[in-house]
Scaffold this motif. Structure first.
Motif, PDB file in Angstrom:
ATOM      1  N   LEU A  72       0.833  -1.194   0.000  1.00  0.00           N
ATOM      2  CA  LEU A  72       0.000   0.000   0.000  1.00  0.00           C
ATOM      3  C   LEU A  72       0.873   1.252   0.000  1.00  0.00           C
ATOM      4  CD1 LEU A  72      -2.475  -1.131   2.804  1.00  0.00           C
ATOM      5  CD2 LEU A  72      -2.893  -1.225   0.342  1.00  0.00           C
ATOM      6  N   THR A  73       0.415   2.294  -0.691  1.00  0.00           N
ATOM      7  CA  THR A  73       1.136   3.568  -0.750  1.00  0.00           C
ATOM      8  C   THR A  73       0.170   4.709  -0.461  1.00  0.00           C
ATOM      9  OG1 THR A  73       2.609   2.678  -2.469  1.00  0.00           O
ATOM     10  CG2 THR A  73       2.614   5.059  -2.142  1.00  0.00           C
ATOM     11  N   ALA A  74       0.416   5.433   0.608  1.00  0.00           N
ATOM     12  CA  ALA A  74      -0.452   6.556   0.971  1.00  0.00           C
ATOM     13  C   ALA A  74      -0.031   7.818   0.234  1.00  0.00           C
ATOM     14  CB  ALA A  74      -0.406   6.788   2.481  1.00  0.00           C
ATOM     15  N   ALA A  75      -1.029   8.574  -0.227  1.00  0.00           N
ATOM     16  CA  ALA A  75      -0.738   9.820  -0.935  1.00  0.00           C
ATOM     17  C   ALA A  75      -0.814  11.041  -0.029  1.00  0.00           C
ATOM     18  CB  ALA A  75      -1.711  10.001  -2.104  1.00  0.00           C
ATOM     19  N   PRO A 104       0.282  18.780   1.000  1.00  0.00           N
ATOM     20  CA  PRO A 104      -1.141  19.158   1.009  1.00  0.00           C
ATOM     21  C   PRO A 104      -2.022  17.943   0.747  1.00  0.00           C
ATOM     22  CG  PRO A 104       0.156  20.710  -0.298  1.00  0.00           C
ATOM     23  CD  PRO A 104       1.067  19.563   0.035  1.00  0.00           C
ATOM     24  N   SER A 105      -3.206  17.968   1.301  1.00  0.00           N
ATOM     25  CA  SER A 105      -4.110  16.830   1.163  1.00  0.00           C
ATOM     26  C   SER A 105      -4.552  16.632  -0.279  1.00  0.00           C
ATOM     27  CB  SER A 105      -5.339  17.034   2.051  1.00  0.00           C
ATOM     28  OG  SER A 105      -6.273  16.014   1.837  1.00  0.00           O
ATOM     29  N   VAL A 106      -4.508  15.395  -0.737  1.00  0.00           N
ATOM     30  CA  VAL A 106      -5.067  15.039  -2.038  1.00  0.00           C
ATOM     31  C   VAL A 106      -6.573  14.864  -1.916  1.00  0.00           C
ATOM     32  CG1 VAL A 106      -5.192  13.199  -3.775  1.00  0.00           C
ATOM     33  CG2 VAL A 106      -2.971  13.936  -2.901  1.00  0.00           C
ATOM     34  N   TYR A 107      -7.005  14.213  -0.850  1.00  0.00           N
ATOM     35  CA  TYR A 107      -8.407  13.831  -0.715  1.00  0.00           C
ATOM     36  C   TYR A 107      -9.260  14.891  -0.022  1.00  0.00           C
ATOM     37  CZ  TYR A 107      -7.270   9.292  -2.573  1.00  0.00           C
ATOM     38  OH  TYR A 107      -6.885   8.282  -3.412  1.00  0.00           O
ATOM     39  N   ASN A 108      -8.789  16.113  -0.015  1.00  0.00           N
ATOM     40  CA  ASN A 108      -9.587  17.201   0.551  1.00  0.00           C
ATOM     41  C   ASN A 108      -9.387  18.491  -0.238  1.00  0.00           C
ATOM     42  OD1 ASN A 108     -11.415  18.201   2.460  1.00  0.00           O
ATOM     43  ND2 ASN A 108      -9.794  19.023   3.747  1.00  0.00           N
ATOM     44  N   ARG A 109      -9.076  18.338  -1.517  1.00  0.00           N
ATOM     45  CA  ARG A 109      -8.858  19.514  -2.365  1.00  0.00           C
ATOM     46  C   ARG A 109     -10.195  20.062  -2.848  1.00  0.00           C
ATOM     47  NH1 ARG A 109      -3.562  19.777  -5.406  1.00  0.00           N
ATOM     48  NH2 ARG A 109      -4.821  20.689  -7.050  1.00  0.00           N
ATOM     49  N   LYS A 110     -10.406  21.370  -2.645  1.00  0.00           N
ATOM     50  CA  LYS A 110     -11.679  21.988  -3.005  1.00  0.00           C
ATOM     51  C   LYS A 110     -11.792  22.267  -4.506  1.00  0.00           C
ATOM     52  CE  LYS A 110     -12.300  24.156   1.518  1.00  0.00           C
ATOM     53  NZ  LYS A 110     -12.468  25.425   2.268  1.00  0.00           N
ATOM     54  N   ASP A 111     -10.662  22.245  -5.212  1.00  0.00           N
ATOM     55  CA  ASP A 111     -10.688  22.593  -6.629  1.00  0.00           C
ATOM     56  C   ASP A 111     -10.926  21.381  -7.532  1.00  0.00           C
ATOM     57  OD1 ASP A 111      -8.233  21.552  -5.902  1.00  0.00           O
ATOM     58  OD2 ASP A 111      -7.155  22.590  -7.487  1.00  0.00           O
ATOM     59  N   ILE A 112     -11.174  20.221  -6.944  1.00  0.00           N
ATOM     60  CA  ILE A 112     -11.370  19.017  -7.743  1.00  0.00           C
ATOM     61  C   ILE A 112     -12.664  18.340  -7.333  1.00  0.00           C
ATOM     62  CG2 ILE A 112     -10.473  16.710  -8.247  1.00  0.00           C
ATOM     63  CD1 ILE A 112      -7.701  17.801  -7.898  1.00  0.00           C
ATOM     64  N   TYR A 139       3.842  10.607  -3.783  1.00  0.00           N
ATOM     65  CA  TYR A 139       4.286  11.976  -4.034  1.00  0.00           C
ATOM     66  C   TYR A 139       3.938  12.447  -5.444  1.00  0.00           C
ATOM     67  CZ  TYR A 139       7.621  15.837  -4.681  1.00  0.00           C
ATOM     68  OH  TYR A 139       8.205  17.050  -4.959  1.00  0.00           O
ATOM     69  N   LEU A 140       4.018  11.566  -6.410  1.00  0.00           N
ATOM     70  CA  LEU A 140       3.801  11.983  -7.787  1.00  0.00           C
ATOM     71  C   LEU A 140       2.348  12.322  -8.074  1.00  0.00           C
ATOM     72  CD1 LEU A 140       6.233   9.655  -9.767  1.00  0.00           C
ATOM     73  CD2 LEU A 140       6.529  12.045  -9.112  1.00  0.00           C
ATOM     74  N   VAL A 141       1.419  11.800  -7.298  1.00  0.00           N
ATOM     75  CA  VAL A 141       0.026  12.223  -7.446  1.00  0.00           C
ATOM     76  C   VAL A 141      -0.081  13.722  -7.180  1.00  0.00           C
ATOM     77  CG1 VAL A 141      -2.319  12.000  -6.528  1.00  0.00           C
ATOM     78  CG2 VAL A 141      -0.916   9.960  -6.870  1.00  0.00           C
TER      79      VAL A 141
END
Length: 246
Positions: A72-75, A104-112, A139-141
Motif C-alpha cells: 500500500l502507498t499513501a498519498a 497538502p491533502s489530495v483527498y480534501n482539495r476543493k478545486d477538484i 508523491y507523484l500524485v
C-alpha cells in the motif's frame, strides 16, 4: 508478538526495511505469512540528496516479488489514516509506503470534483476523464495535480488514478476503468524494471498494453544531489513536460 495476536509494525527508512533485510522479510515474514506491517518511510527519492544508500527506487518491485505481502502507498494524511485502520483491522502481512514529508491533502482539495474516493478497491479514480488517464501514486500524485490544471479544465479530457494498492492488484476493476481511455500514462518513482509498469503489465488486459506509455526512473544508481524534483527531472520524470505533451 504477531503470532500472539499483537498488532506489530516495523518502522524505518524504506531501503533499510526492504533491501537491507530482504532475507528476513522473505523467510521470517513472507514464507510464514505473519501478520506484520512493515512501514517504509520515503519510498523512491524521498530522501533526496542522501544518495543511493537512502533511495528506495526499487522497493516496490522487490517487495512485490515476495508472496503474501499486501503493498500500500499513501498519498496524503487522509489516505494514510484510512489505510492504517485497514491494516490494523485486516491483520495481513503488509508493506506500507509513506512519505517522510507532509504534503497538502489530495483527498480534501476543493478545486477538484472527485469521481471515486472510496479507498476500498485498491485504486481511486480521483478525476474521471475519457481521453488520457494518468496512473500514479504517493508523491507523484501531488505533482500531477499541481501541474495538470490546464488539462483538468478540458471537460472529460484527463483522468487521474491514485494506485494506492500495488499488490494484490485489483485488475478486474482497474481494467473496467482504463478501457474508457484512449491513452494511459504511468508515472512512477521507481526504476523501470521493478516499478508499477512491470506490475501492471503482468496483470491488466493485454489488449490495453498498446495504449500505455511509461515514465519511470532509469535502471541505474543515482548519485546526484539537488532535491527531489531536480532528481526526478534529471532522470526522466519532468511532470510539466509530460503533461505538456498530452
Amino acid at each position: 508478538m504477531a503470532l500472539r495476536g499483537c498488532n506489530v509494525l516495523c518502522y524505518g527508512m524504506a531501503p533499510f526495511v526492504t533491501s537491507r533485510c530482504y532475507e528476513q522479510l522473505k523467510i521470517s515474514l513472507s514464507a510464514m505469512n505473519v501478520p506484520v506491517c512493515v512501514v517504509g518511510i520515503g519510498p523512491g527519492l524521498g530522501y533526496a540528496d542522501a544518495g543511493p544508500t537512502h533511495y528506495a527506487t526499487e522497493d516496490l518491485g522487490i517487495m512485490a516479488a515476495l508472496p503474501n505481502f499486501n503493498i500500500l502507498t499513501a498519498a496524503d494524511d487522509i489516505s494514510c489514516k484510512i489505510l492504517t485502520k485497514r491494516i490494523l483491522n485486516s491483520k495481513k502481512l503488509t508493506y506500507f509506503r509513506i512519505d517522510r514529508d507532509a504534503f497538502p491533502s489530495v483527498y480534501n482539495r476543493k478545486d477538484i470534483k472527485y469521481f471515486d474516493t472510496s479507498v476500498k478497491k485498491g485504486f481511486n479514480e480521483i478525476i474521471r476523464g475519457n481521453n488520457t488517464c494518468i496512473i500514479s501514486s504517493g508523491y507523484l500524485v501531488h505533482k500531477v495535480l499541481e501541474n495538470g490544471q490546464r488539462l483538468m479544465k478540458k471537460k472529460n479530457y484527463l483522468g487521474i488514478i491514485d494506485l494506492y494498492q500495488h499488490s494484490p492488484l485489483n485488475s478486474q476493476e482497474l481494467n473496467k476503468v482504463i478501457r474508457r481511455y484512449k491513452k494511459i500514462i504511468i508515472i512512477d518513482e521507481q526504476v523501470e524494471k521493478l516499478g508499477a509498469k512491470s506490475i501492471l503489465f503482468n496483470e491488466i488486459d493485454p489488449s490495453l498494453l498498446n495504449k500505455i506509455k511509461n515514465f519511470s526512473l532509469p535502471n541505474k544508481f543515482i548519485f546526484e544531489n539537488g532535491g527531489r524534483d531536480y532528481l526526478l527531472k534529471k532522470n526522466g520524470i519532468d511532470i510539466k513536460e509530460i503533461l505538456k505533451s498530452l
